[in-house]
Design a protein around this motif. Structure first.
Motif, PDB file in Angstrom:
ATOM      1  N   LEU A 285       0.824  -1.215   0.000  1.00 25.48           N
ATOM      2  CA  LEU A 285       0.000   0.000   0.000  1.00 25.48           C
ATOM      3  C   LEU A 285       0.853   1.258   0.000  1.00 25.48           C
ATOM      4  CD1 LEU A 285      -2.791  -1.144   2.466  1.00 25.48           C
ATOM      5  CD2 LEU A 285      -3.081  -0.616   0.038  1.00 25.48           C
ATOM      6  N   ASN A 286       1.974   1.239   0.717  1.00 27.03           N
ATOM      7  CA  ASN A 286       2.861   2.406   0.707  1.00 27.03           C
ATOM      8  C   ASN A 286       3.386   2.675  -0.707  1.00 27.03           C
ATOM      9  OD1 ASN A 286       2.563   2.811   3.435  1.00 27.03           O
ATOM     10  ND2 ASN A 286       4.460   1.768   3.996  1.00 27.03           N
ATOM     11  N   TYR A 287       3.754   1.621  -1.412  1.00 25.04           N
ATOM     12  CA  TYR A 287       4.254   1.792  -2.775  1.00 25.04           C
ATOM     13  C   TYR A 287       3.146   2.268  -3.708  1.00 25.04           C
ATOM     14  CZ  TYR A 287       5.643   0.595  -7.515  1.00 25.04           C
ATOM     15  OH  TYR A 287       5.896   0.642  -8.862  1.00 25.04           O
ATOM     16  N   GLU A 288       1.973   1.656  -3.621  1.00 21.18           N
ATOM     17  CA  GLU A 288       0.864   2.066  -4.491  1.00 21.18           C
ATOM     18  C   GLU A 288       0.500   3.533  -4.245  1.00 21.18           C
ATOM     19  OE1 GLU A 288      -0.336   0.379  -6.854  1.00 21.18           O
ATOM     20  OE2 GLU A 288      -0.247  -1.773  -6.427  1.00 21.18           O
ATOM     21  N   HIS A 289       0.501   3.951  -2.991  1.00 25.09           N
ATOM     22  CA  HIS A 289       0.195   5.347  -2.647  1.00 25.09           C
ATOM     23  C   HIS A 289       1.226   6.285  -3.255  1.00 25.09           C
ATOM     24  CE1 HIS A 289      -0.618   8.987  -0.494  1.00 25.09           C
ATOM     25  NE2 HIS A 289       0.434   8.869   0.295  1.00 25.09           N
ATOM     26  N   ALA A 290       2.514   5.941  -3.126  1.00 27.18           N
ATOM     27  CA  ALA A 290       3.564   6.790  -3.681  1.00 27.18           C
ATOM     28  C   ALA A 290       3.491   6.837  -5.207  1.00 27.18           C
ATOM     29  CB  ALA A 290       4.937   6.288  -3.233  1.00 27.18           C
ATOM     30  N   LEU A 291       3.290   5.694  -5.842  1.00 28.49           N
ATOM     31  CA  LEU A 291       3.231   5.636  -7.300  1.00 28.49           C
ATOM     32  C   LEU A 291       2.067   6.457  -7.842  1.00 28.49           C
ATOM     33  CD1 LEU A 291       4.304   4.385  -9.949  1.00 28.49           C
ATOM     34  CD2 LEU A 291       2.760   2.438  -9.540  1.00 28.49           C
ATOM     35  N   THR A 309       3.254   9.107   4.721  1.00 30.09           N
ATOM     36  CA  THR A 309       2.682   7.775   4.904  1.00 30.09           C
ATOM     37  C   THR A 309       1.277   7.901   5.468  1.00 30.09           C
ATOM     38  OG1 THR A 309       4.891   6.891   5.341  1.00 30.09           O
ATOM     39  CG2 THR A 309       3.004   5.544   6.018  1.00 30.09           C
ATOM     40  N   LEU A 310       0.344   7.144   4.912  1.00 31.32           N
ATOM     41  CA  LEU A 310      -1.042   7.232   5.376  1.00 31.32           C
ATOM     42  C   LEU A 310      -1.159   6.691   6.790  1.00 31.32           C
ATOM     43  CD1 LEU A 310      -2.980   6.094   2.176  1.00 31.32           C
ATOM     44  CD2 LEU A 310      -2.719   8.407   3.066  1.00 31.32           C
ATOM     45  N   PRO A 311      -1.940   7.347   7.649  1.00 31.16           N
ATOM     46  CA  PRO A 311      -2.080   6.891   9.033  1.00 31.16           C
ATOM     47  C   PRO A 311      -3.013   5.689   9.132  1.00 31.16           C
ATOM     48  CG  PRO A 311      -3.485   8.790   8.664  1.00 31.16           C
ATOM     49  CD  PRO A 311      -2.716   8.572   7.382  1.00 31.16           C
ATOM     50  N   ASN A 312      -3.000   5.070  10.312  1.00 32.48           N
ATOM     51  CA  ASN A 312      -3.861   3.904  10.532  1.00 32.48           C
ATOM     52  C   ASN A 312      -5.334   4.240  10.339  1.00 32.48           C
ATOM     53  OD1 ASN A 312      -1.878   2.005  11.096  1.00 32.48           O
ATOM     54  ND2 ASN A 312      -1.803   2.531  13.268  1.00 32.48           N
TER      55      ASN A 312
END
Length: 957
Positions: A285-291, A309-312
């Motif tokens: 999810l971190n990679y998809e968000h950045a991309l 980074t997106l929070p919980n």
């Protein structure tokens, strides 16, 4: 763009339209996220017994290898484009790593994940071969505590070396007397090296190879859980997965509390809880968000860009939005307490991890994302970037103003409805006291912490408003008390420390952000005095506050922004003159105006009353300027008078009479009415130039003449200390450097006038005419020489800009270049660059400073000697030391620099412009030039102090 370093981008903006430094930063962040995702995939595929902790530790071993691996790659060194400060030597490790991350990021954007995976695969292999450990201290402690003796590690430290090149030696000893040693630039680095040395000596298995694959048990779906099975089947159908994916989807919905209470069932199904899949999903999810974020901003990248980074809370919201709660298996105790945000977020991440593994580790999940879950995709890859949380923002503000913060918590209510309450404690070392502010009661501890942080940020926002006392009055007594504390602390810090002014301006501390507007600054200062008037023992240092306001004012708008282009344009014209008769009256007037401007900036003339000024006009202009008899009584500064004089002279330049009207008295507004139309271009240029010499006066061109506005800064006896400091800062101090430039401009004008007179005077004989032409030519040559000398000062007069430079790499490159032109009798040390530190001055400005000081050192060593360059830095500023073993500075030069007076050069033909220019440039950048006793007892030692440039951390990207 992938192989373009930010230093090259800064020097060649025209080659990269639309590309910003922040875009390079987010490309690096994208490369980092891809590297972590691929490392997670590689380690997960190795199988065996895995936990989220072991997976996280294994992934953490890879990023530290990037720097050392990248520096060994010839394709990076040979293909990259870097700025001048990084050429001519090996590429610094950090710069090489940045380029490597950029390459990976660009490959991902271009859809070349296969190439990106191959590149990252080499990095992961290098990490495996190196046997590195992410945190040797933690590894050592865990190994010792897990041993039969249950030992612990004790660290001792010893400082070594001079202050500018300080190192630490660490020795770690366990309970059996075994020792490891390490050296580093800080205690942390030294202790890490000592722990690594200990592990290599006594626990070599800790450094063993970790890439050996092990068989993974094939899990089965958890039986007899209808709601759980229903959600698993729904996820399988939704993502079009085969039946073999059900056990993975089932594992994603097993919480550790259920796994503990049903250990037998878990063992029979060869299952485990969802922690490992949760870690895998978080990396995906971190990679998809950045991309997705980089793809959105790529067509029109902003100057400032950050990816957080997106929070919980976001992933927990997605978990509840798609109704996964009914499928999550919880232990009996946890079921009674409900599903907190952290648990829901981990379950959602685990589901994504299970889908990712079941699909065979695809490059991206977005192409096959279910249409029914499109709203979920917008949640995990939002179009609007997330703002930083209040606690992070508070920590940044506290760091800027050297304030210590701490949190304490209280809980209330039954177990199934527990509420948290946070209190933030603000501690001031400078005041020797502390205060507290409480947040609201709320369900989760992180939210309670953010609530308390937000309470402090609200007070800071009110303090930063133009009317802080009035705004805080509506917030209640607690907020007002905290506001007084924060204001007193900031004033105390200004009195004790040299603060990074640009950072304080950006953080909106102590009203420095209002320095761009005199009226707003005075309004803030008056309200700040009102707020703090009831504070016991508040005795601020007015001089230090004045210096801070003045420095912020210099950053906001320096007079050089207008004068430097005009000086360059006039010099271009004068250097093109080949005959005296080519000089026009307009060109000569522009030169005279420049001299008057610089003389105004370089002097500290006494003020005058407006009515006295009107009397002076009557005598000077012999009735040509009609002034009203009734004028408001107002005291003008020397610069304000010079500006009004310039306006009066402009409307009288045509030779016709002119007049003055009073438009208002507070603020004072005068209109100079011309008897004939003014030249629009010349009039606008004159207004722009003269308006730049003072923060309290402004000239504007209109159809009938020129309007002048003066903001009164009279200091009433009732003004508080902060207001008095603000008013004093609005009256600019004399700049000796500008006075020296004015003298050169005056000499240049005299030579040109003499050349024109010699050329135009009648001659009775041919010989006399030739003599006149020779004299005119000599004067013109002198004028050209003076113009060339002035040209060399242009870089010091110009604005400092907002770019930064890596000080260590730049100094190494600069020293290497100086070595090539040094006489053989002079040696020059090349400083090390042990770490990357960026200072708030661009390469052009730093080059001008070093050229002057190093050039002086070379001239001071005609018989040979040595020159040393060293540097050091802390969190706020960097210091460059330049020393030589020559005869040293004359006492009168040192005294003049300390007093801020004109420097009389001791060199033949010198004018003292160099040192004054260096001092002026550094001051405008928020830095300082000082002289200190040379370490050897003889010679000269200069200290160049520069503020650290604001940096973007990984979390900020």
């Amino acid at each position: 763009m992938a192989l373009t370093h930010s230093s090259y981008l800064h020097e060649h903006r025209d080659l990269f339209p639309g590309v910003t430094r922040s875009l390079l930063n987010v490309l690096q962040r994208l490369g980092m996220e891809y590297l972590r995702k691929q490392a997670t995939v590689e380690i997960f595929r190795r199988g065996g017994v895995q936990t989220a902790g072991s997976l996280s530790k294994g992934v953490g071993l890879v990023p530290p290898v990037v720097q050392s691996w990248s520096t060994r790659q010839e394709w990076i060194n040979q293909s990259c484009a870097v700025g001048g400060s990084l050429t001519g030597g090996p590429l610094p490790a950090r710069s090489a790593a940045e380029l490597c991350y950029q390459v990976v990021g660009v490959l991902c954007l271009a859809g070349e994940e296969t190439a990106a995976a191959a590149l990252v695969g080499r990095l992961i292999a290098a990490a495996d071969e190196g046997g590195s450990i992410a945190d040797p201290k933690t590894e050592l402690q865990e190994r010792l505590q897990g041993s039969r003796t249950n030992g612990s590690a004790v660290y001792k430290y010893q400082r070594e070396g001079p202050e500018h090149a300080l190192t630490f030696r660490a020795v770690v000893t366990d309970s059996r007397g075994r020792r490891g040693t390490g050296v580093g630039p800080s205690k942390k680095r030294a202790s890490q090296q000592a722990a690594l040395d200990f592990l290599r000596r006594y626990v070599p298995e800790a450094l063993g190879t970790r890439n050996v694959a092990a068989p993974r048990l094939v899990p089965a779906q958890i039986p007899l859980q209808q709601s759980h099975a229903r959600v698993v089947r729904h996820l399988q159908d939704l993502f079009s997965l085969t039946a073999e994916a059900r056990p993975l989807l089932s594992q994603a919905l097993i919480h550790s509390s259920w796994a503990y209470e049903h250990r037998e069932v878990l063992a029979a199904c060869r299952q485990q809880d969802n922690q490992v899949l949760g870690f895998v999903g978080s990396q995906v999810l971190n990679y998809e968000h950045a991309l997705d974020s980089v793809r959105r901003v790529l067509p029109d990248p902003p100057e400032e860009l950050s990816l957080l980074t997106l929070p919980n809370e976001v992933h927990d919201g997605a978990f509840r939005h798609v109704g996964l709660e009914s499928g999550l298996l919880l232990g009996a105790g946890q079921a009674s307490l409900g599903i907190p945000a952290e648990m829901g977020a981990n379950a959602f991440q685990a589901v994504i991890g299970a889908v990712f593994v079941a699909r065979g580790f695809p490059d991206s999940l977005h192409p096959t994302w279910p249409r029914q879950w499109e709203p979920v995709w917008r949640m995990v890859a939002p179009e609007i970037p997330r703002k930083q949380d209040p606690t992070t923002l508070l920590q940044q503000a506290a760091s800027a103003m050297k304030l210590q913060i701490g949190f304490s918590y209280r809980m209330s209510g039954p177990d199934h409805a527990t509420e948290q309450h946070a209190t933030v404690t603000l501690s001031s070392t400078e005041l020797g006291t502390e205060t507290q502010i409480e947040g609201a009661w709320i369900g989760a501890r992180p939210k309670a912490k953010h609530q308390a942080s937000q309470a402090v940020l609200t007070v800071l926002d009110k303090l930063a408003a133009c009317r802080p006392s009035e705004d805080l009055r509506s917030e209640g007594p607690t907020a007002r008390s905290v506001g007084r504390f924060l204001l007193s602390h900031q004033a105390a810090v200004l009195a004790v420390h040299r603060v990074p002014v640009r950072r304080w301006v950006d953080a909106r501390l102590f009203g420095l952000h209002w320095a761009a507007s005199p009226a707003d600054l005075l309004s803030w200062a008056q309200e700040a005095d009102e707020l703090i008037s009831g504070t016991v023992d508040f005795r601020p240092s007015i001089s230090h506050i004045e210096q801070a306001f003045r420095a912020a004012s210099e950053l906001a708008a320096g007079s050089q922004v207008a004068i430097e282009p005009e000086l360059a344009a006039v010099l271009d014209i004068l250097e093109g003159l080949h005959t005296p008769d080519a000089l026009t009256a307009d060109q000569l007037q522009r030169l005279v105006q420049l001299a008057d401007l610089c003389r105004c900036l370089g002097s500290d003339d006494l003020g005058v009353d407006l009515r006295e000024l009107a009397d002076d006009w009557g005598l000077l202009h012999r009735g040509g300027l009609l002034v009203p008899r009734l004028l408001p009584g107002m005291r003008l500064s020397g610069r304000e008078r010079a500006i009004l004089d310039a306006g009066a002279s402009a409307v009288l330049a045509s030779g016709t009479s002119a007049s003055v009207e009073v438009l208002s008295s507070s603020p004072l507004r005068l209109r100079f009415l011309a008897g004939a139309p003014l030249d629009p271009a010349a009039g606008k240029r004159m207004c722009t130039l003269w308006s730049s010499v003072s923060r309290t006066a402004m000239l504007t061109l209109n159809e009938r003449g020129i309007d002048a506005t003066i903001l009164t800064t009279a200091d009433p006896t009732s003004a508080g200390p902060i207001t008095r400091a603000a008013r004093a800062a609005l009256q600019p101090a004399a700049r000796p450097y500008q006075a020296a430039v004015a003298d050169l401009l005056h000499d240049l004008k005299n030579q040109l006038v003499a050349a024109r007179l010699a050329d135009s005077s009648p001659a009775e004989t041919r010989t006399a005419r030739l003599q006149q032409q020779l004299a005119a030519s000599r004067h013109l040559d002198q004028a050209h020489a003076l113009a060339a000398r002035l040209r060399s000062t242009t870089s010091l007069l110009g604005p400092t800009g907002t770019e930064s430079v890596d000080i260590g790499s730049f100094l190494r490159h600069y020293a290497s270049g100086v070595l090539t032109r040094l006489p053989g009798s002079i040696s020059l040390s090349i400083p090390d660059a042990p770490r990357s530190v960026r200072v708030a001055l661009d390469e052009g400005g730093l080059t001008a400073v070093l050229d002057n000081l190093v050039g002086n050192a070379i001239e001071a060593l005609p018989g040979g000697g040595s020159i040393t360059l060293e540097w050091t830095a802390d969190d706020d500023e960097a210091v460059v030391e330049i020393t030589d073993d020559g005869p040293g500075l004359p006492p009168e030069v040192v005294a003049a620099l300390v007093a801020g007076e004109r420097v009389r050069s001791t060199k033949p033909g010198g004018n003292g412009l160099g040192l004054l220019g260096v001092q002026s440039l550094l001051n405008r950048a928020g830095g300082e030039l000082t002289t200190v006793p040379a370490p050897s007892g003889t010679g000269t030692a200069w200290l160049i102090t520069l503020p650290i440039a604001p940096t973007t951390t990984t979390e900020d990207l």
